[in-house]
Design an enzyme around this catalytic site. Structure first.
Site, PDB file in Angstrom:
ATOM      1  N   THR A   1      12.394 124.713  36.367  1.00  0.00           N
ATOM      2  CA  THR A   1      12.732 124.691  34.940  1.00  0.00           C
ATOM      3  C   THR A   1      11.538 125.282  34.193  1.00  0.00           C
ATOM      4  OG1 THR A   1      11.701 122.561  34.579  1.00  0.00           O
ATOM      5  CG2 THR A   1      13.997 122.531  35.269  1.00  0.00           C
TER       6      THR A   1
ATOM      7  N   GLU B   1      19.209 122.850  36.358  1.00  0.00           N
ATOM      8  CA  GLU B   1      19.565 121.663  37.145  1.00  0.00           C
ATOM      9  C   GLU B   1      21.043 121.622  37.517  1.00  0.00           C
ATOM     10  OE1 GLU B   1      17.725 121.830  34.483  1.00  0.00           O
ATOM     11  OE2 GLU B   1      16.214 120.260  34.347  1.00  0.00           O
TER      12      GLU B   1
ATOM     13  N   LYS C   1      14.620 115.314  12.486  1.00  0.00           N
ATOM     14  CA  LYS C   1      14.847 113.983  11.937  1.00  0.00           C
ATOM     15  C   LYS C   1      14.357 113.944  10.501  1.00  0.00           C
ATOM     16  CE  LYS C   1      14.338 112.904  16.556  1.00  0.00           C
ATOM     17  NZ  LYS C   1      13.604 113.962  17.225  1.00  0.00           N
TER      18      LYS C   1
ATOM     19  N   TRP D   1      19.904 113.012  11.041  1.00  0.00           N
ATOM     20  CA  TRP D   1      19.676 114.109  11.978  1.00  0.00           C
ATOM     21  C   TRP D   1      20.213 115.419  11.408  1.00  0.00           C
ATOM     22  CZ3 TRP D   1      18.197 112.828  17.270  1.00  0.00           C
ATOM     23  CH2 TRP D   1      18.087 111.449  17.491  1.00  0.00           C
TER      24      TRP D   1
HETATM   25  P1  ADP Z   1      15.137 126.272  29.654  1.00  0.00           P
HETATM   26  O1  ADP Z   1      15.891 126.688  28.433  1.00  0.00           O
HETATM   27  O2  ADP Z   1      14.391 125.013  29.482  1.00  0.00           O
HETATM   28  O3  ADP Z   1      14.423 127.413  30.297  1.00  0.00           O
HETATM   29  P2  ADP Z   1      17.489 126.512  31.173  1.00  0.00           P
HETATM   30  O4  ADP Z   1      17.362 127.948  31.188  1.00  0.00           O
HETATM   31  O5  ADP Z   1      17.913 125.774  32.365  1.00  0.00           O
HETATM   32  O6  ADP Z   1      16.164 125.857  30.754  1.00  0.00           O
HETATM   33  O7  ADP Z   1      18.349 126.231  29.928  1.00  0.00           O
HETATM   34  C1  ADP Z   1      19.196 125.147  29.830  1.00  0.00           C
HETATM   35  C2  ADP Z   1      19.361 124.763  28.415  1.00  0.00           C
HETATM   36  O8  ADP Z   1      19.837 125.848  27.619  1.00  0.00           O
HETATM   37  C3  ADP Z   1      20.387 123.692  28.253  1.00  0.00           C
HETATM   38  O9  ADP Z   1      19.852 122.444  28.534  1.00  0.00           O
HETATM   39  C4  ADP Z   1      20.764 123.865  26.799  1.00  0.00           C
HETATM   40  O10 ADP Z   1      19.838 123.226  25.940  1.00  0.00           O
HETATM   41  C5  ADP Z   1      20.655 125.334  26.576  1.00  0.00           C
HETATM   42  N1  ADP Z   1      21.975 125.951  26.655  1.00  0.00           N
HETATM   43  C6  ADP Z   1      22.556 126.489  27.719  1.00  0.00           C
HETATM   44  N2  ADP Z   1      23.758 126.986  27.397  1.00  0.00           N
HETATM   45  C7  ADP Z   1      23.946 126.739  26.094  1.00  0.00           C
HETATM   46  C8  ADP Z   1      25.004 127.016  25.165  1.00  0.00           C
HETATM   47  N3  ADP Z   1      26.084 127.661  25.520  1.00  0.00           N
HETATM   48  N4  ADP Z   1      24.840 126.600  23.895  1.00  0.00           N
HETATM   49  C9  ADP Z   1      23.723 125.959  23.508  1.00  0.00           C
HETATM   50  N5  ADP Z   1      22.710 125.688  24.327  1.00  0.00           N
HETATM   51  C10 ADP Z   1      22.814 126.065  25.606  1.00  0.00           C
END
Ligand code: ADP
Length: 543
Positions: free
Chosen positions: A184, A329, A436, A441
């Site tokens: 991640t 994940e 917040k 929110w």
């Molecule tokens: P990071 O962004 O931490 O690099 P990832 O690439 O695994 O990790 O991204 C996952 C995150 O991206 C999700 O937990 C969510 O917050 C966001 N995400 C993924 N798809 C969408 C979507 N269609 N709309 C909004 N947020 C999204």
């Protein structure tokens, strides 16, 4: 009574068999510096065999980690197959990580071999003396002298392959053997390693192929604009191999919309996949030039929310976006926003803008942010998304951050959403980005979407900044479209928002900038924005 069916292991070796026997003639195209490289699935499988022979000769054994630092092209695809199918573990390194994080991930995974593209050697050099587990470096495109400053044995990828026979004795693997690792991006603390199994990758690929998911078929030509170092490239490399789709790789030109449009047109792409920022730039080009991509039937989009203006704009140029949600994940496919048969036409856009319903194989629930109790699917109550399924992580490497997994076996995603009675998720925010204000929110994501609907705005990111009275208040960072630079005012944006969001949601300040910082996966980097943000005027005058 037990079922009397064969216990056939779900491993990626089955995909090798399909590619060789059923799709040997199908093409894989990769954009290179000057031109494109073309070969077939038949060629791919042959080279996958040679590569496995070469890696074995270099000492790679079952369970060993082989890391890649590479672009989206055929060599990376060869590694995607050879490494897991020989029983070793593919660790795709994120080439945009900070050196400390890169070092951390290599050490945490204990990578023994790193396969690096020549152009990315400088990235590896920054950590070269801090990665003791790495004993062998293989350089892709190693024309010219090999790097001297890197320790360990150094080999040239093509020379290794040329020296081998294309006949690897693939071992029989248990389907739960580790196949690949991905970290991640570590927005708080260190990156965490997700370890995929053959079984999880196999089932994930089958899910990606479903009609109500990505719906890839043999007749498709898929252009993944998702980095191959990130979350299995959304499962495209394995799903395409399973279906026999033509694959079009953009090489290192993932961020170059002009190259993407040309490539899609020349190679006849029918399905494309990538994050919204990519499509914002592609749309700009199509609108400016009048060019169209009539063969593209769907544009998969996830990673962050699709702004309404983007989806409407893409509809205007004939590109249908399909919204998806997921994370490293979750392999990463979690949900797809396909319109249901009973959705009235006037509600279609609204449904398509949601993050979609759980993909087959994935179960989703939302839990109250304070109490953890499961919330109703009424489209109003919002809580943290939790999920479970055969391609959802059960733990991180070395048991990092165990609190992300509930006692009853669900993953806590850190995303906040509502679920409507039809089962569609609507992401409200991430637990760490939601603002917040005075005990209430504010969704940074919704505000961004509303601002990006303004015709003069290219991109916008909203963060919460400290406020002496309200705890936090929203501030919007806005990038105008190039032709409107210097010609859009804060008042204009506020006026535009007035009838779209609640009054107390209106940003305290609108700050214009030339470009938004982006993360390694091309999302708005709100952490970087927060780190460098000027305090609010209200906070400055209070102190
Ligand atoms: P990071 O962004 O931490 O690099 P990832 O690439 O695994 O990790 O991204 C996952 C995150 O991206 C999700 O937990 C969510 O917050 C966001 N995400 C993924 N798809 C969408 C979507 N269609 N709309 C909004 N947020 C999204």
């Amino acid at each position: 009574m037990r079922g009397l069916m064969q216990d056939y292991p779900l491993t990626l070796q089955h995909l090798l068999w399909r590619m060789e026997r059923l799709f040997a003639r199908k093409e894989i195209v990769s954009r290179t510096e000057q031109d494109v490289h073309r070969y077939t699935y038949g060629d791919l499988v042959e080279r996958v065999n040679r590569l496995a022979m070469a890696l074995h000769r270099l000492g790679v054994r079952e369970g060993d980690r082989v890391a890649t630092l590479a672009w989206n092209d055929y060599r990376h695809l060869e590694l995607y197959y050879a490494v897991p199918c020989m029983g070793a573990v593919l660790h795709t390194l994120n080439l945009r990580l900070f050196p400390d994080q890169l070092e951390f991930t290599i050490r945490d995974a204990e990578d023994g071999v790193v396969v690096v593209d020549r152009t990315l050697i400088p990235v590896l050099e920054r950590v070269a003396d801090r990665i003791p587990s790495v004993r062998t470096i293989v350089v892709i495109d190693g024309d010219g002298p090999l790097p001297e400053r890197i320790r360990g044995e150094v080999h040239d990828y093509e020379r290794l392959l040329a020296a081998e026979e294309p006949r690897y004795p693939w071992p029989r693997l248990d389907e739960n053997t580790a196949a690949a690792m991905c970290y991640t991006s570590g927005t708080t603390g260190n990156p965490k390693g997700v370890v995929y199994s053959h079984r999880s990758q196999f089932l994930h690929a089958m899910c990606v192929l479903q009609a109500d998911s990505m719906g890839l078929s043999e007749r498709d030509a898929v252009l993944p604009v998702v980095p191959m170092f990130h979350a299995n490239c959304w499962g495209v490399p394995y799903a395409a191999g399973m279906a026999g789709s033509k694959v079009i790789f953009p090489g290192r030109f993932l961020g170059d919309a002009q190259v993407l449009v040309d490539l899609a047109e020349q190679e006849g792409a029918t399905v494309m996949a990538g994050v919204p920022t990519i499509w914002i730039n592609v749309l700009q080009i199509l609108e400016r030039t009048g060019r169209r991509l009539p063969r593209v039937r769907s544009v998969l989009c996830g990673g962050s929310a699709i702004p309404r203006g983007l989806m409407e704009g893409m509809d205007r140029v004939g590109l249908r976006m399909i919204h998806a949600w997921g994370m490293t994940e979750t392999s990463p496919v979690g949900s797809f926003a396909q319109v249901r048969s009973w959705t009235p036409p006037e509600r279609e856009l609204e449904v398509r803008l949601k993050q979609g319903a759980a993909a087959p194989g994935v179960e989703i629930r939302i839990a109250d942010l304070a109490t953890g109790e499961e919330l109703p699917w009424d489209g109003v109550a919002f809580g943290e998304i939790q999920c479970r399924g055969p391609w959802i992580a059960a733990a991180y490497n070395r048991n990092a951050d165990p609190d992300r997994f509930t006692e009853d076996g669900w993953l806590r995603t850190g995303d906040v959403a509502t679920i409507d009675p039809d089962g569609y998720l609507a992401i409200v925010d991430r637990t760490k980005d939601v603002i917040k204000s005075g005990g209430e929110w504010i969704s940074s994501v919704e505000l961004e979407g509303a601002i990006m609907a303004h015709p003069k705005v290219l991109e916008a990111a909203v963060i919460g900044l400290q406020h002496p009275t309200w705890q936090e208040r929203p501030v919007a960072y806005v990038v105008p479209k190039p032709e409107f630079k210097g010609q859009v005012t804060a008042e204009e944006i506020q006026g535009f928002l007035a009838d779209k969001v609640a009054r107390w949601w209106l940003p305290d300040e609108i700050r214009f900038i030339d470009e938004l910082p982006k993360t390694s996966t091309m999302k708005f980097d709100k952490k970087a924005l927060r780190a460098t943000a000027e305090p609010l005027a209200a906070a400055r005058s209070a102190s």
